[in-house]
Design an enzyme around this catalytic site. Structure first.
Site, PDB file in Angstrom:
ATOM      1  N   GLU A  35       0.845  -1.199   0.000  1.00  0.00           N
ATOM      2  CA  GLU A  35       0.000   0.000   0.000  1.00  0.00           C
ATOM      3  C   GLU A  35       0.880   1.248   0.000  1.00  0.00           C
ATOM      4  O   GLU A  35       1.924   1.291   0.673  1.00  0.00           O
ATOM      5  CB  GLU A  35      -0.864  -0.019   1.267  1.00  0.00           C
ATOM      6  CG  GLU A  35      -1.704   1.228   1.502  1.00  0.00           C
ATOM      7  CD  GLU A  35      -2.378   1.232   2.861  1.00  0.00           C
ATOM      8  OE1 GLU A  35      -3.461   1.831   2.965  1.00  0.00           O
ATOM      9  OE2 GLU A  35      -1.831   0.630   3.812  1.00  0.00           O
ATOM     10  N   LYS A  93      -9.515   1.889  -2.261  1.00  0.00           N
ATOM     11  CA  LYS A  93      -9.785   1.401  -0.900  1.00  0.00           C
ATOM     12  C   LYS A  93     -11.160   1.839  -0.404  1.00  0.00           C
ATOM     13  O   LYS A  93     -11.498   3.025  -0.419  1.00  0.00           O
ATOM     14  CB  LYS A  93      -8.689   1.902   0.036  1.00  0.00           C
ATOM     15  CG  LYS A  93      -8.718   1.319   1.446  1.00  0.00           C
ATOM     16  CD  LYS A  93      -7.471   1.786   2.182  1.00  0.00           C
ATOM     17  CE  LYS A  93      -7.355   1.240   3.587  1.00  0.00           C
ATOM     18  NZ  LYS A  93      -6.105   1.704   4.231  1.00  0.00           N
ATOM     19  N   CYS A 100      -5.058  -3.004   2.647  1.00  0.00           N
ATOM     20  CA  CYS A 100      -4.876  -2.829   4.099  1.00  0.00           C
ATOM     21  C   CYS A 100      -6.133  -3.153   4.906  1.00  0.00           C
ATOM     22  O   CYS A 100      -6.491  -4.308   5.059  1.00  0.00           O
ATOM     23  CB  CYS A 100      -4.368  -1.416   4.392  1.00  0.00           C
ATOM     24  SG  CYS A 100      -3.591  -1.267   6.027  1.00  0.00           S
TER      25      CYS A 100
END
Length: 301
Positions: A47, A127, A172
């Site tokens: 990330e 995300k 994540c």
């Protein structure tokens, strides 16, 4: 004949706030060359791989903030990575901060892309489970201001047919939530690529990191490749623990350092053939029932 993808998980050690894009790209290039030398088809980076993890700082100057974002991909500084990908014939996953204009409005996303062996972008993910807070919290040693700097992703959990398989992506905090894996599982995903930058908050941080990825892999009969930022970055300890996980939930390769490190596994996608009754419960009728809270009978599947 078995469908084998040889995957390299390219963990990154600390990136300093003043490290240039060129410095970081050179590190990625070194890891890509290592991956190709051992026969990798695909290399996975973490990330926000191009900069330090900037959401740990409270900033109000938009020019200062936007310096961490990419306005095009590839751009002038990242193009060498794409050119090397095409030259070597190796694909990659890359996490970065994306600044874009949508319907006349400026948007900022925590983004990852999937690039094929010809150096062409074939998939993009933004995300969805953006953690943290918006305003400065003086009582906290470290800030976690992702919600200040990033919009919630708007591309959903898609999958792409690539590398002779079905590939998905997330980033994540997405890995903490079962729906991330489930939505891709319902699309018959065979490998999920995850970049993360997770701080060492408690003695359980690493345990939980592997637990959620192993659980997601097993419950959805998919390979999971989790790749970390690691080490002490600008005063914050990042857990590392990059891992390649089989559809059985077993870790088949794991990092042993807190620096730049490549771990490799030959991943047989045919092992994703659903175990037990997984194939039944991957039917879309079950997902629809979950969303609509209605019953499903055995005649429906």
């Amino acid at each position: 004949m078995a469908r084998i993808i040889t995957v390299g998980a390219a963990q990154l050690g600390p990136i300093a706030r003043n490290d240039s894009r060129a410095d970081v790209i050179n590190r990625l290039i070194d890891l890509m060359k290592q991956a190709k030398s051992v026969g990798c088809d695909l290399i996975v980076f973490p990330e926000l791989a191009l900069t330090t993890f900037f959401p740990r700082w409270y900033m109000e100057n938009q020019v200062e903030i936007d310096a961490f974002f990419e306005t095009e991909m590839p751009g002038t500084e990242t193009r060498p990575l794409f050119e090397l990908s095409a030259h070597l014939g190796i694909g990659f996953y890359l996490g970065y901060a994306e600044l874009t204009i949508e319907k006349g409005q400026t948007r900022r996303y925590n983004t990852s892309i999937l690039v094929n062996k010809s150096g062409q972008i074939i998939g993009k993910y933004r995300k969805i489970h953006v953690p943290g807070h918006i305003e400065y919290k003086p009582e906290q040693t470290f800030q976690h201001l992702e919600r200040r700097y990033f919009d919630i992703g708007n591309l959903g959990f898609q999958v792409w047919r690539a590398f002779d398989g079905i590939i998905g992506m997330c980033i994540c905090n997405d890995r903490r939530w079962s729906e991330t894996y489930r939505v891709m599982g319902l699309q018959n995903v065979e490998m999920i690529l995850i970049g993360y930058s997770t701080p060492q908050e408690t003695h359980l941080s690493q345990f939980h990191n592997h637990l959620v990825m192993q659980d997601g892999a097993y419950q959805n009969a998919t390979w999971v490749v989790g790749v970390a930022k690691a080490g002490r970055e600008e005063g914050c300890d990042l857990i590392g623990g990059s891992a390649i996980i089989a559809p059985s939930g077993e870790i088949v390769a794991k990092s042993i350092t807190l620096g730049d490190e490549l771990i490799v596994a030959r991943c047989n996608l045919d092992l994703c053939q659903p175990l037990s009754n997984f194939e039944i419960y991957r039917q879309p009728q079950y997902y629809q029932a979950i969303c609509e809270q209605k019953s499903v009978t055995s005649e429906d599947v």
